[in-house]
Design an enzyme around this catalytic site. Structure first.
Site, PDB file in Angstrom:
ATOM      1  N   CYS A 160     -93.677  18.147  27.539  1.00 32.02           N
ATOM      2  CA  CYS A 160     -93.468  17.363  26.319  1.00 32.02           C
ATOM      3  C   CYS A 160     -94.366  16.133  26.347  1.00 32.02           C
ATOM      4  O   CYS A 160     -94.752  15.608  25.309  1.00 32.02           O
ATOM      5  CB  CYS A 160     -92.003  16.974  26.184  1.00 32.02           C
ATOM      6  N   GLU A 220     -84.152  15.558  22.556  1.00 29.69           N
ATOM      7  CA  GLU A 220     -85.404  15.365  23.310  1.00 29.69           C
ATOM      8  C   GLU A 220     -86.366  16.437  22.813  1.00 29.69           C
ATOM      9  O   GLU A 220     -86.384  17.552  23.327  1.00 29.69           O
ATOM     10  CB  GLU A 220     -85.148  15.527  24.818  1.00 29.69           C
TER      11      GLU A 220
END
Ligand code: NAD
Length: 519
Positions: free
Chosen positions: A301, A267
Site C-alpha cells: 500500500c 486501510e
C-alpha cells in the site's frame, strides 16, 4: 519442482498439512465447509494447496464463538491478556523461518521481505504486551465540588478483521494483538489469495491460546466469495470492522457498517509520492526509491508510485535509476539474490500491461521495463515511465512495480502535485534544506497520513500510528494511540459529597425537596 517439495515439508512443519479447513473456532477445532479453492504459487502459476470454502453456518459458528468468548475475555485483566500475546510473539519467533517461507511461496514476495513481515508481527505483539500494562484513561477537573470526573476505556466486542493478500499475516497481527490486549475477540476473513498463511497463523495462535484459556479469542473464516465480508459488515454483533484492501471494496464495505452505526477502520489504497528536491542526497534517495517502487513487486500500500524530481537533478537521477533498474534480479522469491518476485496473479499481470499501455498511449516515455516475462509465473519487469500527474493512469493505484517520473521547478509545485491525488497514505521528501523539510511537514505541506524526510514511503515501524487520509480511508493501526479504535470510551463521574450540585449551576428543585432551613 523445488517449490512443491518445499511446500510439503513446510506444511508439515507448520502442522497444517492434513487440515481441510474452512473455518477455525479458535479452540483448536476446525470446520470443513463445502467446495474448495486453491492457493496459487505465483512464481510457477500452480496450486500450492486447496482449502475449503466456509458456509453461512461456519461463519455463524465463528461469530457465535467470538461473542461468547468476549463475555469472559473482557473480564480477564489486561496484563494477563498481554501474557497470551507475549507467548504468541515467542511462538512466531520460533516459527519465523517457516512462516516467512510460506508467505514468500504464497504471495511471491521475496524471502527477506516475508521474514520482515513475520518480524513486524513480533514487533507489534511486543508493543501490545507493553500496552497491556498501560491502557490508560484520564482524570479531568470537575467543576463540581467533591466530584471525580474521569474517562476509562472498556473492551469493545468481537472485531471483524478483513485483510488483503499483500500482507497476509502482519495486517491481522496489527489488529489482532491490539484487539486481544484490549479485551476484544477477533473474526478474521483473510484474502482468498493467501489462505495458507492465515491457516498457519491461526494454527499457531490456537496452540498458544490453549495454554492461556484464550480459546476462541481468535477465529477464522476462509472464503473466495464476498458474502462473508458483507455479512460481517452488516452484523450488529460486530462493533468494529477493520478492513484492509482496495478503496474500491472499502467504499462498498463502509456504508454497510455505517448503516447499523458500527465503526469501520479503513486501510485502503495508496498512490504514494516521493519528491527529490534540488538539494537532495541522491545516495540516500536512490536506494529508497528502489525499495519503495520495486520492493514487494510494487504490491505494498506504501509503494512509491509517483516520483517528482527537481528539473536540475532530472538527468542525473534518470541515469542512475535506469542503471540500477537494469541490475534488479527478477526470479524465484526464495532465491537469496532475487529482488523482484512475481505479481500475485494473472489479473495483476493484466493490470500491469494495461497501465503501461495506457501511459504510453497518453504520451508516456518508457525509460525502463514495461514487459511481462514469459513462463507460467506472473513476472513483470520493474518499470519506469516519464509521465504527467494529471493522467488517469497516474492518478490510480496499479498494484505493480510501475514508477511514474515527473519533473518540477519549485517545492510548492511538487507538494501541490503530490497532494493532487485521490489517495493520501505515504509521502516522502529528499532534501538537505531544513526549511524545505519543515515546509513539507507543515500544515500546508503533505496531506498524507505518513510524511517522511530523507527516507522512502515504504516500510513503516510499528511504533507510530499507520494509515492515510482521503480515499485511503482515514484509519489508524499499529502504534501510538491506535489502540483506542479497539475500545469504547466511557466518561464517568463520581459524586462523593452529600449534596447534588448540577453542572452549569442549574437549579432544578421543587420547593418541597429543598433542604430545611436551619433555625
Ligand atoms: P481487495 O480489496 O481486492 O481485497 C481485500 C479484502 O476484501 C479481501 O479479504 C477480499 O477477499 C475482500 N473482497 C474483495 N472484493 C470484495 C467485495 N466485492 N466485497 C467484499 N469483500 C471483498 O484488495 P487486495 O487486492 O487483496 O489488496 C490490495 C489492496 O489493498 C491495495 O489497494 C492496497 O493498497 C490495499 N492495502 C492497503 C493497506 C493499508 O494499510 N492502507 C495495506 C495493505 C493493502
Amino acid at each position: 519442482m523445488p517449490h512443491r517439495d518445499q511446500r510439503d515439508t513446510l506444511l508439515q512443519r507448520l502442522g497444517i498439512e492434513e487440515l481441510n479447513p474452512a473455518a477455525a473456532l479458535g479452540d483448536g477445532s476446525w470446520r470443513s465447509g463445502i467446495g474448495g479453492f486453491a492457493s496459487i504459487d505465483p512464481a510457477v502459476g500452480e496450486p500450492l494447496a486447496l482449502v475449503q470454502r466456509a458456509t453461512p453456518d461456519d461463519l455463524e459458528a465463528a461469530l457465535a464463538a467470538a461473542c461468547r468468548v468476549f463475555r469472559h475475555w473482557r473480564e480477564v485483566p489486561a496484563p494477563r491478556r498481554g501474557l497470551f500475546v507475549r507467548d504468541l510473539a515467542d511462538a512466531w519467533r520460533e516459527k519465523k523461518d517457516e512462516l516467512g517461507t510460506l508467505i514468500a511461496l504464497e504471495t511471491g514476495k521475496i524471502k527477506a521481505e516475508a521474514d520482515g513481515e513475520v518480524q513486524e508481527m513480533i514487533d507489534i505483539a511486543d508493543f501490545a504486551v507493553g500496552l497491556s500494562r498501560r491502557l490508560e484513561g484520564s482524570v479531568l477537573a470537575s467543576e463540581r465540588p467533591q466530584h471525580r470526573l474521569f474517562e476509562q476505556w472498556h473492551p469493545l466486542g468481537p472485531v471483524a478483521v478483513i485483510t488483503a493478500f499483500n500482507f497476509p499475516a502482519a495486517v491481522w497481527a496489527w489488529n489482532a494483538t491490539l484487539a486481544a490486549v484490549c479485551g476484544d475477540t477477533v473474526v478474521w476473513k483473510p484474502s482468498p489469495k493467501a489462505p495458507l498463511s492465515a491457516v498457519a497463523v491461526q494454527r499457531i495462535a490456537d496452540e498458544v491460546a490453549a495454554r492461556h484459556g484464550a480459546g476462541g479469542v481468535f477465529t477464522l473464516v476462509l472464503s473466495d466469495e464476498t458474502w462473508p465480508v458483507e455479512r460481517l459488515a452488516g452484523d450488529a454483533r460486530v462493533p468494529l470492522v477493520s478492513f484492509t484492501g482496495s478503496s474500491h471494496v472499502g467504499r462498498a464495505v463502509a456504508p454497510l457498517v455505517a448503516h447499523r452505526f458500527g465503526r469501520c477502520l479503513l486501510e485502503c489504497s495508496g498512490n504514494n509520492a516521493l519528491i527529490v528536491d534540488e538539494s537532495a542526497d541522491l545516495d540516500l534517495a536512490l536506494p529508497a526509491i528502489l525499495f519503495g517502487a520495486v520492493g514487494t513487486a510494487g504490491q505494498r500500500c506504501t509503494t512509491t508510485r509517483r516520483l517528482f524530481v527537481h528539473e536540475a537533478r532530472l538527468d542525473e537521477l534518470i541515469d542512475r535509476l535506469t542503471r540500477a533498474y537494469a541490475q534488479i534480479r527478477i526470479g524465484d522469491p526464495l532465491e537469496p539474490a532475487t529482488l523482484l518476485g512475481p505479481l500475485i496473479d494473472e489479473e495483476a499481470r493484466r493490470a500491469f500491461v494495461a497501465a503501461v499501455a495506457e501511459a504510453q498511449a497518453a504520451g508516456g516515455e518508457l525509460l525502463h521495463g514495461g514487459n511481462t516475462l514469459p513462463g507460467h509465473g506472473f513476472f513483470v519487469e520493474p518499470t519506469l515511465i516519464r509521465a504527467d500527474n494529471a493522467w488517469p493512469v497516474v492518478q490510480r493505484e496499479t498494484f505493480a512495480p510501475i514508477l511514474y517520473l515527473m519533473p518540477f521547478r519549485t517545492l510548492d509545485e511538487a507538494i501541490r502535485l503530490q497532494n493532487a491525488a485521490p489517495q493520501g497514505l505515504a509521502s516522502a521528501l529528499f532534501t538537505s534544506d531544513l526549511r524545505r523539510a519543515e515546509r513539507f511537514l507543515a500544515a500546508a505541506g503533505s496531506d498524507c497520513g505518513i510524511a517522511n524526510v530523507n527516507l522512502g514511503t515504504s516500510g513503516a515501524e510499528v511504533g507510530g500510528a499507520f494509515g492515510g487520509e482521503k480515499e485511503t480511508g482515514g484509519g489508524r493501526e499499529a502504534g501510538s494511540d491506535a489502540w483506542k479504535a479497539y475500545m469504547r470510551r466511557q466518561t464517568a463521574t463520581i459524586n462523593w459529597g452529600s449534596s447534588l450540585p448540577l453542572a452549569q449551576g442549574i437549579n432544578f428543585r421543587p420547593p418541597s425537596t429543598k433542604p430545611p432551613v436551619a433555625s
